[in-house]
Scaffold this motif. Sequence first.
Motif, PDB file in Angstrom:
ATOM      1  N   SER A 313      33.275 -84.395  16.871  1.00 17.69           N
ATOM      2  CA  SER A 313      33.822 -83.355  15.997  1.00 17.69           C
ATOM      3  C   SER A 313      34.824 -82.463  16.726  1.00 17.69           C
ATOM      4  N   ASP A 314      34.881 -82.585  18.071  1.00 14.13           N
ATOM      5  CA  ASP A 314      35.742 -81.724  18.885  1.00 14.13           C
ATOM      6  C   ASP A 314      37.114 -82.343  19.124  1.00 14.13           C
ATOM      7  N   GLY A 315      38.001 -81.496  19.653  1.00 17.67           N
ATOM      8  CA  GLY A 315      39.213 -82.008  20.275  1.00 17.67           C
ATOM      9  C   GLY A 315      40.423 -82.095  19.391  1.00 17.67           C
ATOM     10  N   PHE A 316      41.550 -82.446  20.024  1.00 16.92           N
ATOM     11  CA  PHE A 316      42.818 -82.551  19.298  1.00 16.92           C
ATOM     12  C   PHE A 316      42.972 -83.922  18.678  1.00 16.92           C
ATOM     13  N   CYS A 317      42.115 -84.855  19.083  1.00 15.94           N
ATOM     14  CA  CYS A 317      42.083 -86.155  18.415  1.00 15.94           C
ATOM     15  C   CYS A 317      40.741 -86.821  18.660  1.00 15.94           C
ATOM     16  N   GLN A 318      40.435 -87.812  17.852  1.00 18.96           N
ATOM     17  CA  GLN A 318      39.169 -88.522  17.966  1.00 18.96           C
ATOM     18  C   GLN A 318      39.458 -90.007  18.166  1.00 18.96           C
ATOM     19  N   GLY A 319      38.457 -90.695  18.682  1.00 21.30           N
ATOM     20  CA  GLY A 319      38.670 -92.124  18.879  1.00 21.30           C
ATOM     21  C   GLY A 319      37.395 -92.822  19.308  1.00 21.30           C
ATOM     22  N   THR A 320      37.555 -94.094  19.630  1.00 24.87           N
ATOM     23  CA  THR A 320      36.431 -94.926  20.030  1.00 24.87           C
ATOM     24  C   THR A 320      36.659 -95.427  21.453  1.00 24.87           C
ATOM     25  N   VAL A 321      35.608 -95.327  22.277  1.00 32.34           N
ATOM     26  CA  VAL A 321      35.730 -95.790  23.663  1.00 32.34           C
ATOM     27  C   VAL A 321      35.817 -97.312  23.657  1.00 32.34           C
ATOM     28  N   GLU A 322      36.926 -97.822  24.155  1.00 30.85           N
ATOM     29  CA  GLU A 322      37.139 -99.266  24.130  1.00 30.85           C
ATOM     30  C   GLU A 322      36.706 -99.903  25.449  1.00 30.85           C
ATOM     31  N   THR A 323      37.011 -99.213  26.553  1.00 31.08           N
ATOM     32  CA  THR A 323      36.594 -99.713  27.866  1.00 31.08           C
ATOM     33  C   THR A 323      36.051 -98.554  28.679  1.00 31.08           C
ATOM     34  N   ALA A 324      35.076 -98.836  29.529  1.00 30.89           N
ATOM     35  CA  ALA A 324      34.565 -97.835  30.462  1.00 30.89           C
ATOM     36  C   ALA A 324      34.232 -98.571  31.748  1.00 30.89           C
ATOM     37  N   THR A 325      35.034 -98.337  32.777  1.00 32.35           N
ATOM     38  CA  THR A 325      34.881 -99.073  34.031  1.00 32.35           C
ATOM     39  C   THR A 325      34.458 -98.126  35.130  1.00 32.35           C
ATOM     40  N   TYR A 326      33.352 -98.491  35.743  1.00 33.47           N
ATOM     41  CA  TYR A 326      32.815 -97.684  36.829  1.00 33.47           C
ATOM     42  C   TYR A 326      33.593 -97.974  38.108  1.00 33.47           C
ATOM     43  N   VAL A 327      34.288 -96.958  38.668  1.00 40.85           N
ATOM     44  CA  VAL A 327      34.982 -97.152  39.956  1.00 40.85           C
ATOM     45  C   VAL A 327      34.558 -96.051  40.922  1.00 40.85           C
ATOM     46  N   GLY A 328      33.464 -96.314  41.642  1.00 47.99           N
ATOM     47  CA  GLY A 328      32.984 -95.347  42.627  1.00 47.99           C
ATOM     48  C   GLY A 328      32.532 -94.067  41.965  1.00 47.99           C
ATOM     49  N   THR A 329      33.182 -92.957  42.325  1.00 47.21           N
ATOM     50  CA  THR A 329      32.702 -91.663  41.829  1.00 47.21           C
ATOM     51  C   THR A 329      33.205 -91.336  40.427  1.00 47.21           C
ATOM     52  N   ILE A 330      34.121 -92.151  39.905  1.00 49.30           N
ATOM     53  CA  ILE A 330      34.622 -91.871  38.558  1.00 49.30           C
ATOM     54  C   ILE A 330      34.458 -93.085  37.636  1.00 49.30           C
TER      55      ILE A 330
END
Length: 379
Positions: A313-330
């Motif tokens: 419900s927040d933010g200037f736009c909304q969307g769907t997470v398409e990819t989420a890649t774990y790279v170390g600390t981020i």
Amino acid sequence: MAEFDVVTPPVKAAGGKPGTTTGKALSVVGLRKTYGDVVAVDEASMEIAAGEFVTFLGASGSGKTTTLMMIAGFCEPDSGTITVGGRDVTRLAPQKRGLGFVFQQYLLFPHMTVGENVAFPLTLRGVPKHEIRRRVGETLEIAGLSGFGGRRPRELSGGQQQRVALCRALVYRPPVILMDEPLGALDKKLRDQLQVEIKAIQQELGLTVIYVTHDQEEALVLSDRIAVMRNGLIEQFDTPRELFERPKTPFVADFLGAANFLHGRVERHTDAHTLVRLDTTGSLLTARRHDLATGAVVKVAVQPGRLHAGAPSDGFCQGTVETATYVGTIVRAGVRVDGGDAPLLRLEVPAGRGPVGGERVGITVDPDDVNLYPAEQDG
Ligand code: ADP
Ligand code: MG
């Protein structure tokens, strides 16, 4: 740390030793070089303070080496002037400019020992033998090469050879040291280690360094200021923080941080903010105040690390997470934004708090992290 005495100073700056002076170490005004139709360097101007670590950063062919070679004296400018420690050196031979060099290829003399290689600039200058021995010993120690003085270059690893090359440039304490991709031939781990060493030596000795690289991370790690070069032009000359947070052009925003770009139109201004109506979503994005006319068509740039994924419900736009890649600390996430041509926003969020694939999110950003440019500005 032992102090070096200056035995045969190449440049005697008023009231001080080379390398320890304050104020301007080097200035370049309107430097230009063409090769036929190719403008290799176009009106480059900059002032570098004593003790500063400055990097020329740009893609291959952007004019970094040509600029450095003109400063060094190995390449004659079509026009412009170069001043070292207040002295115009534009027409002087390289060895009369009092500059030190380290290049990507080590260029050590293979038939000489490490000690003889490092001693070479002092031998050339007729420094007494005992003095040479003392200063070579001190310089090798600074670079962690004590005990290697009697070896030949081929008996050393690539990293050690590059340290010897660095010692040879350091040994006579030139007021400015020029380095052209000195770590370019080394593997990543060694490069990281030598970056730290070069920075430590530079700070400890108060050296003025001009460094060339095409590697953004290397430039950010080493530099007090970075000149971002593009097609022979200095696009922006600033501190790493300014370049990252306040890039003057979309090119710099993209080159240093791989920014997300969105398109829109300035809707109105408040005292502190500029509000942009985004094309794809039709929603309003609040940016830091920019001097752009109401109604102006704009390009919006935001670094991936400055976008946040919150409740849908927040933010200037909304969307769907398409990819989420774990790279170390981020976690690097790609969010497909709802709306017209559905752009993909790239986010970098701390691991552990990151969104997961398929999740619905709202995207927020601090207005201070939003940079705007006129739409026609390229890059
Ligand atoms: P960088 O070091 O950033 O890779 P350079 O300074 O080597 O870039 O080159 C800048 C531009 O000038 C390039 O287009 C390159 O092809 C051209 N250039 C450089 N040196 C010469 C030369 N000796 N003759 C002709 N063109 C050159
Ligand atoms: Mg080059």
